[in-house]
Design a protein around this motif. Structure first.
Motif, mmCIF file in Angstrom:
data_model
loop_
_atom_site.group_PDB
_atom_site.id
_atom_site.type_symbol
_atom_site.label_atom_id
_atom_site.label_comp_id
_atom_site.label_asym_id
_atom_site.label_seq_id
_atom_site.Cartn_x
_atom_site.Cartn_y
_atom_site.Cartn_z
ATOM 1 N N LEU A 237 0.861 -1.167 0.050
ATOM 2 C CA LEU A 237 0.018 -0.007 0.151
ATOM 3 C C LEU A 237 0.919 1.332 -0.010
ATOM 4 O O LEU A 237 1.579 1.280 0.890
ATOM 5 C CB LEU A 237 -0.903 0.262 1.269
ATOM 6 N N TYR A 238 0.477 2.029 -1.012
ATOM 7 C CA TYR A 238 1.514 3.512 -0.980
ATOM 8 C C TYR A 238 0.536 4.645 -0.940
ATOM 9 O O TYR A 238 -0.060 4.984 -1.910
ATOM 10 C CB TYR A 238 2.073 3.434 -2.433
ATOM 11 N N PRO A 239 0.281 5.329 0.309
ATOM 12 C CA PRO A 239 -0.705 6.359 0.186
ATOM 13 C C PRO A 239 0.287 7.839 -0.466
ATOM 14 O O PRO A 239 1.488 7.917 -0.047
ATOM 15 C CB PRO A 239 -0.557 6.822 1.763
ATOM 16 N N HIS A 240 -0.576 8.138 -0.966
ATOM 17 C CA HIS A 240 0.035 9.511 -2.058
ATOM 18 C C HIS A 240 -0.770 10.172 -2.672
ATOM 19 O O HIS A 240 -1.871 9.842 -3.234
ATOM 20 C CB HIS A 240 0.892 8.727 -3.241
ATOM 21 N N GLN A 241 -0.728 11.665 -2.295
ATOM 22 C CA GLN A 241 -1.683 12.529 -2.677
ATOM 23 C C GLN A 241 -3.088 12.221 -2.437
ATOM 24 O O GLN A 241 -4.014 12.362 -3.617
ATOM 25 C CB GLN A 241 -1.500 12.672 -4.392
ATOM 26 N N GLY A 242 -3.467 11.898 -1.222
ATOM 27 C CA GLY A 242 -4.744 11.632 -0.929
ATOM 28 C C GLY A 242 -5.374 10.394 -1.263
ATOM 29 O O GLY A 242 -6.430 10.124 -1.018
ATOM 30 N N GLU A 243 -4.568 9.484 -1.981
ATOM 31 C CA GLU A 243 -5.212 8.162 -2.295
ATOM 32 C C GLU A 243 -4.178 7.161 -2.049
ATOM 33 O O GLU A 243 -2.821 7.504 -1.491
ATOM 34 C CB GLU A 243 -5.041 8.123 -3.997
ATOM 35 N N THR A 244 -4.701 5.915 -1.833
ATOM 36 C CA THR A 244 -3.872 4.662 -1.642
ATOM 37 C C THR A 244 -3.717 3.962 -2.874
ATOM 38 O O THR A 244 -4.605 3.340 -3.180
ATOM 39 C CB THR A 244 -4.444 4.142 -0.388
ATOM 40 N N GLU A 245 -2.633 3.851 -3.259
ATOM 41 C CA GLU A 245 -2.244 2.994 -4.517
ATOM 42 C C GLU A 245 -1.903 1.696 -4.227
ATOM 43 O O GLU A 245 -1.193 1.569 -2.991
ATOM 44 C CB GLU A 245 -0.924 3.689 -5.438
ATOM 45 N N ILE A 246 -2.597 0.646 -4.681
ATOM 46 C CA ILE A 246 -2.258 -0.837 -4.474
ATOM 47 C C ILE A 246 -1.403 -1.536 -5.378
ATOM 48 O O ILE A 246 -1.710 -1.665 -6.532
ATOM 49 C CB ILE A 246 -3.373 -1.428 -4.385
ATOM 50 N N LEU A 247 -0.472 -1.870 -4.981
ATOM 51 C CA LEU A 247 0.673 -2.864 -5.768
ATOM 52 C C LEU A 247 0.252 -4.192 -5.434
ATOM 53 O O LEU A 247 0.364 -4.838 -4.401
ATOM 54 C CB LEU A 247 2.142 -2.520 -5.589
ATOM 55 N N TRP A 248 -0.266 -5.048 -6.447
ATOM 56 C CA TRP A 248 -0.454 -6.359 -6.322
ATOM 57 C C TRP A 248 -0.351 -7.212 -7.392
ATOM 58 O O TRP A 248 0.090 -6.915 -8.728
ATOM 59 C CB TRP A 248 -1.901 -6.503 -5.581
ATOM 60 N N GLY A 249 -0.546 -8.595 -7.379
ATOM 61 C CA GLY A 249 -0.605 -9.389 -8.776
ATOM 62 C C GLY A 249 0.963 -9.529 -9.129
ATOM 63 O O GLY A 249 1.965 -9.593 -8.481
ATOM 64 N N VAL A 250 1.034 -9.683 -10.435
ATOM 65 C CA VAL A 250 2.116 -10.123 -11.446
ATOM 66 C C VAL A 250 3.275 -8.907 -10.953
ATOM 67 O O VAL A 250 4.429 -9.243 -10.933
ATOM 68 C CB VAL A 250 2.271 -10.269 -12.379
ATOM 69 N N THR A 251 2.792 -7.652 -10.944
ATOM 70 C CA THR A 251 3.779 -6.529 -10.746
ATOM 71 C C THR A 251 4.345 -6.635 -9.234
ATOM 72 O O THR A 251 5.461 -6.154 -9.121
ATOM 73 C CB THR A 251 3.074 -5.156 -10.966
#
Length: 307
Positions: A237-251
């Motif tokens: 989980l990467y909180p950035h600019q008011g959003e939480t980006e989710i890194l999952w799966g093959v990446t």
């Protein structure tokens, strides 16, 4: 690894090498070169007869927050609602185009190209000519797709080496990650396929508190592909600019493999991670919507559990 330094507590340990971009590049080049003889570099057991895609795992110094100095980041694309897997973070790249990429691959054999500048190229093409031709084709595809998706300048991209192929069963393809270092480019121009470019500081990937267990609730129309109505994935989980980006799966798998290979860092075991629920839209396989984390309000209403 030698030269370790604490970063904000005992659970966040970071190799000091990432604070020195020049030293870090030398370390990446050396480690990836040692893995160029692996049998799984371009092939994966049980993943034969499927389409090949090439992606670029990009690193480089980027300004994450305005006013802060640049720091080494993993540079990813967030897929737009116009393509399959919308909202997902991914490495730029795509399918090898047989009508174009073989010609671009030949250009990579010329002096001044990213492949020609790779310090191990002469040795690699002499000892493994067949693999060298394949690697030039894959790198050509990855660089072309990256130019199309985010206007990555190949002349300012330093090729660092390949990572082992990954099998993506859901989309019936094999993915070939190529590691690149973005030397001078600070801004990117996303195409219609990309919502935005997301730069994740490399140091944050060492923070064990940012890893979670991503529980996706799958609609009936996709239960066959995901083998059930719910599916758990390890994620970052990467909180950035008011959003939480989710890194999952093959990446996620590519990035965490890279972290393990380069620094010996392994994310926490998934059964020990906090649960983050998400909903997979019916259009996930063909675009228009994305998988998303439940909002705080939804969690408080009893539809999911927060971290």
């Amino acid at each position: 690894m030698a030269g370790m330094a604490d970063l904000e507590g005992k659970d966040r340990v970071i190799p000091s090498v990432i604070e020195n971009p020049s030293l870090l590049q030398s370390h990446i080049l050396s480690v990836l070169q040692k893995n160029c003889n692996g049998k799984s570099l371009f092939q994966v057991e049980g993943c034969k007869g499927v389409a090949s895609s090439s992606v670029m795992l990009l690193l480089g110094e980027q300004v994450v927050r305005e006013g802060d100095p640049p720091e080494v980041c993993v540079i990813l694309n967030k897929r737009s609602s116009m393509v399959p897997q919308p909202g997902d973070l991914c490495c730029p790249g795509g399918t090898v185009e047989k009508s174009l990429d073989p010609y671009l691959a030949k250009l990579l054999w010329l002096p001044g190209s990213p492949l020609f500048r790779w310090p191990y190229w002469e040795q690699f093409r002499s000892e493994q000519p067949q693999r060298a031709r394949l690697m030039s084709l894959l790198l050509a595809a990855g660089l072309r797709e990256s130019w199309e998706e985010m206007r990555l300048n190949p002349l300012f991209t330093r090729f660092m080496g390949p990572l082992p192929a990954q099998c993506l069963l859901l989309f019936h393809r094999i993915i070939h990650p190529m590691v690149g270092w973005v030397s001078w480019q600070k801004k990117f121009v996303p195409s219609w396929e990309v919502e935005k470019v997301v730069s994740i500081p490399l140091r944050s990937l060492f923070n064990r508190f940012q890893y979670a267990r991503y529980r996706l609730y799958v609609p009936k129309s996709l239960e066959k592909e995901f083998h059930g109505g719910t599916k758990d994935f390890a994620c970052f989980l990467y909180p950035h600019q008011g959003e939480t980006e989710i890194l999952w799966g093959v990446t996620y798998k590519i990035v965490t493999y890279f972290m393990d290979l380069l620094f010996g860092f392994k994310p926490p075991s998934m059964d020990r991670l906090p649960l983050v629920p998400g909903v997979l839209d019916e259009n996930y396989m063909n675009g228009r919507q994305s998988a998303s984390i439940f909002s705080a309000r939804e969690r408080n209403d009893g539809n999911g559990s927060g971290r």
